[in-house]
Enzyme design. Structure first.
Site, PDB file in Angstrom:
ATOM      1  N   GLN A  13      36.566  13.685  42.095  1.00  0.00           N
ATOM      2  CA  GLN A  13      35.873  14.768  42.798  1.00  0.00           C
ATOM      3  C   GLN A  13      36.830  15.589  43.652  1.00  0.00           C
ATOM      4  OE1 GLN A  13      33.039  15.322  41.592  1.00  0.00           O
ATOM      5  NE2 GLN A  13      31.432  14.251  42.722  1.00  0.00           N
ATOM      6  N   ILE A  14      37.651  14.884  44.455  1.00  0.00           N
ATOM      7  CA  ILE A  14      38.582  15.633  45.315  1.00  0.00           C
ATOM      8  C   ILE A  14      39.699  16.225  44.458  1.00  0.00           C
ATOM      9  CG2 ILE A  14      40.137  15.575  47.304  1.00  0.00           C
ATOM     10  CD1 ILE A  14      38.548  13.258  48.427  1.00  0.00           C
ATOM     11  N   ARG A  89      34.804   2.337  55.155  1.00  0.00           N
ATOM     12  CA  ARG A  89      36.072   2.714  54.522  1.00  0.00           C
ATOM     13  C   ARG A  89      36.932   1.469  54.316  1.00  0.00           C
ATOM     14  NH1 ARG A  89      35.069   6.813  58.399  1.00  0.00           N
ATOM     15  NH2 ARG A  89      34.859   8.886  57.483  1.00  0.00           N
ATOM     16  N   ASN A  96      42.034  -0.347  46.598  1.00  0.00           N
ATOM     17  CA  ASN A  96      42.888   0.825  46.778  1.00  0.00           C
ATOM     18  C   ASN A  96      44.329   0.472  47.119  1.00  0.00           C
ATOM     19  OD1 ASN A  96      40.782   2.395  46.048  1.00  0.00           O
ATOM     20  ND2 ASN A  96      40.329   3.223  48.064  1.00  0.00           N
ATOM     21  N   ILE A 119      45.149  10.851  50.654  1.00  0.00           N
ATOM     22  CA  ILE A 119      43.753  11.048  51.077  1.00  0.00           C
ATOM     23  C   ILE A 119      42.952   9.757  50.867  1.00  0.00           C
ATOM     24  CG2 ILE A 119      41.689  12.461  50.786  1.00  0.00           C
ATOM     25  CD1 ILE A 119      43.289  14.730  49.749  1.00  0.00           C
ATOM     26  N   HIS A 176      41.163   7.491  61.251  1.00  0.00           N
ATOM     27  CA  HIS A 176      40.052   8.136  60.552  1.00  0.00           C
ATOM     28  C   HIS A 176      38.940   7.118  60.364  1.00  0.00           C
ATOM     29  CE1 HIS A 176      37.965  10.826  57.884  1.00  0.00           C
ATOM     30  NE2 HIS A 176      38.061  10.018  56.864  1.00  0.00           N
TER      31      HIS A 176
HETATM   32  P1  A3D Z   1      36.614   9.792  42.750  1.00  0.00           P
HETATM   33  O1  A3D Z   1      35.842  10.989  42.347  1.00  0.00           O
HETATM   34  O2  A3D Z   1      36.115   8.449  42.366  1.00  0.00           O
HETATM   35  O3  A3D Z   1      38.114   9.986  42.190  1.00  0.00           O
HETATM   36  C1  A3D Z   1      39.060   8.987  42.257  1.00  0.00           C
HETATM   37  C2  A3D Z   1      39.842   9.049  40.964  1.00  0.00           C
HETATM   38  O4  A3D Z   1      40.913   8.103  41.047  1.00  0.00           O
HETATM   39  C3  A3D Z   1      39.024   8.688  39.715  1.00  0.00           C
HETATM   40  O5  A3D Z   1      39.057   9.768  38.793  1.00  0.00           O
HETATM   41  C4  A3D Z   1      39.722   7.449  39.165  1.00  0.00           C
HETATM   42  O6  A3D Z   1      39.744   7.403  37.736  1.00  0.00           O
HETATM   43  C5  A3D Z   1      41.123   7.632  39.723  1.00  0.00           C
HETATM   44  N1  A3D Z   1      41.896   6.395  39.765  1.00  0.00           N
HETATM   45  C6  A3D Z   1      41.494   5.132  40.051  1.00  0.00           C
HETATM   46  N2  A3D Z   1      42.525   4.288  39.975  1.00  0.00           N
HETATM   47  C7  A3D Z   1      43.620   5.031  39.654  1.00  0.00           C
HETATM   48  C8  A3D Z   1      44.990   4.728  39.436  1.00  0.00           C
HETATM   49  N3  A3D Z   1      45.438   3.478  39.526  1.00  0.00           N
HETATM   50  N4  A3D Z   1      45.824   5.742  39.131  1.00  0.00           N
HETATM   51  C9  A3D Z   1      45.378   7.008  39.024  1.00  0.00           C
HETATM   52  N5  A3D Z   1      44.080   7.354  39.211  1.00  0.00           N
HETATM   53  C10 A3D Z   1      43.233   6.375  39.521  1.00  0.00           C
HETATM   54  O7  A3D Z   1      36.844   9.775  44.341  1.00  0.00           O
HETATM   55  P2  A3D Z   1      37.028  11.022  45.330  1.00  0.00           P
HETATM   56  O8  A3D Z   1      37.919  12.007  44.685  1.00  0.00           O
HETATM   57  O9  A3D Z   1      35.707  11.445  45.830  1.00  0.00           O
HETATM   58  O10 A3D Z   1      37.768  10.285  46.547  1.00  0.00           O
HETATM   59  C11 A3D Z   1      39.074   9.798  46.376  1.00  0.00           C
HETATM   60  C12 A3D Z   1      39.513   8.988  47.598  1.00  0.00           C
HETATM   61  O11 A3D Z   1      39.532   9.831  48.755  1.00  0.00           O
HETATM   62  C13 A3D Z   1      38.612   7.809  47.959  1.00  0.00           C
HETATM   63  O12 A3D Z   1      39.387   6.699  48.335  1.00  0.00           O
HETATM   64  C14 A3D Z   1      37.836   8.328  49.166  1.00  0.00           C
HETATM   65  O13 A3D Z   1      37.382   7.290  50.010  1.00  0.00           O
HETATM   66  C15 A3D Z   1      38.890   9.162  49.827  1.00  0.00           C
HETATM   67  N6  A3D Z   1      38.392  10.143  50.787  1.00  0.00           N
HETATM   68  C16 A3D Z   1      39.105  10.286  51.936  1.00  0.00           C
HETATM   69  C17 A3D Z   1      38.699  11.208  52.874  1.00  0.00           C
HETATM   70  C18 A3D Z   1      39.481  11.355  54.146  1.00  0.00           C
HETATM   71  O14 A3D Z   1      39.128  12.158  54.980  1.00  0.00           O
HETATM   72  C19 A3D Z   1      40.664  10.549  54.366  1.00  0.00           C
HETATM   73  C20 A3D Z   1      37.561  11.997  52.659  1.00  0.00           C
HETATM   74  C21 A3D Z   1      36.862  11.830  51.466  1.00  0.00           C
HETATM   75  C22 A3D Z   1      37.286  10.895  50.528  1.00  0.00           C
END
Ligand code: A3D
Length: 320
Positions: A13-14, A89, A96, A119, A176
């Protein structure tokens, strides 16, 4: 001059939103990397096909081999799993941390000169671990959290006051987590600190306290609404602001999880503090004075981050 190269590790998503924003802002060519086969390629192609409509020039590619990130100028890491309702978290550490090890090795091998923005949650621990696994110099790696947390606070404040978000500045420090430290004394509307606005009758202390609390729980509020994942638009926008400051040497002053070596009395942890991001990476840490209450909040937040680091060391002996 050749375009910059931006590698996005994690195309969820991000990651997808980051790629789109990087394109719209013409920050450089984008490589999306993910273990989910087809997803980085599909998102890359989809965004590339939007470029003629929006009129931006950038290349987008997808990969599942770290060789594709070779020579990246900026790497933004979102790989891993996000929270689901009921999860903190910190519940994400086990999974992770393993992901950070793989990502750190990939960066070490193919992009050791990049500026890296982490992130993945739990943020303050994952950026610490990623620095260890990647061996990057500490001024070339930061965690994104403070820009997002302060953006959330700014949004609530702008709504409350009925003013432009552009004229609201907010200052959020610490880890955070739910005990992050929004500093109302250093948050302003057009330079006027929030406590003065309470005195002027623009809001009440109770409402201000409620906005501080809502900021602390801002991530959970979105998780509970979405039910299937966590926030992604505002987190991506926040990381892009950091990447842009590095790539364009803007020297913006942004709250980020940065490595401290004595500042704020802390050594060897990544903690959310205001830093200057420019072509040199983290060019400066801005140290502000705390009053007794703020110091107590900051210390509590630091204690939580230390707890997370200990948990990481317990899971992966090489970090101890
Ligand atoms: P999501 O949409 O699940 O995307 C994560 C991606 O990582 C997926 O496409 C997975 O296939 C991929 N992935 C998993 N393992 C691996 C690997 N070993 N190598 C490469 N890719 C891999 O999640 P998201 O995009 O919504 O969020 C990503 C992260 O950001 C999560 O840990 C959230 O908790 C974090 N996050 C942090 C904040 C902060 O403010 C710090 C805010 C929102 C989300």
């Amino acid at each position: 001059m050749a375009r910059s190269k931006i590698a996005l590790i994690g195309a969820g998503q991000i990651g997808g939103t980051l790629a789109h924003l990087a394109g719209l802002k013409e920050l450089g060519d984008v490589v999306l990397f993910d273990i989910a086969d087809g997803v980085p390629q599909g998102k890359g192609l989809d965004i590339a096909e939007s470029a003629p409509v929006d009129g931006f020039d950038a290349k987008f590619s997808g990969a599942s081999d770290y060789a594709a990130i070779e020579g990246a100028d900026v790497v933004i890491v979102t790989a891993g799993v996000p929270r689901k309702p009921g999860m903190s978290r910190d519940d994400l550490i086990g999974i992770n941390l393993k992901v950070m090890e793989a990502v750190g090795n990939g960066i070490k091998q193919y992009a050791p000169d990049a500026f890296v923005i982490c992130i993945t949650n739990p943020l303050d621990a994952m950026v610490w671990a990623l620095q260890k696994f990647s061996g990057l110099p500490p001024h070339k790696i930061v965690g994104m959290a403070g820009v997002l947390d302060s953006a959330r606070f700014r949004h609530f404040l702008a709504e409350e006051f009925g003013v432009s978000v552009e004229d609201v500045t907010a200052f959020v420090l610490g880890g955070h987590g739910d005990d992050m430290v929004p500093l109302v004394r250093y948050s302003t509307v057009a330079g006027v600190p929030l406590p003065d606005l309470v005195k002027l009758g623009w809001t009440t202390q109770e409402k201000l306290d409620a906005m501080v609390e809502r900021t602390r729980k801002g991530g959970g509020e979105i998780v509970n609404l979405l039910k299937t994942g966590s926030a992604f638009y505002a987190p991506a926008a926040s990381a892009i602001a950091m990447a842009e400051s590095y790539l364009r040497d803007k020297k913006r002053v942004l709250p980020c999880a940065a490595h401290l070596s004595g500042q704020y009395g802390i050594d060897g942890l990544f903690i959310g503090v205001p830093i200057v991001i420019g072509a040199g990476g983290v060019e400066r840490v801005l140290e502000v004075e705390f009053n007794a209450d703020e110091k107590a909040m900051f210390d509590k937040s630091i204690a939580s981050v230390k707890g997370l680091i200990e948990a990481c060391k317990g899971v992966n002996a090489s970090l101890a």
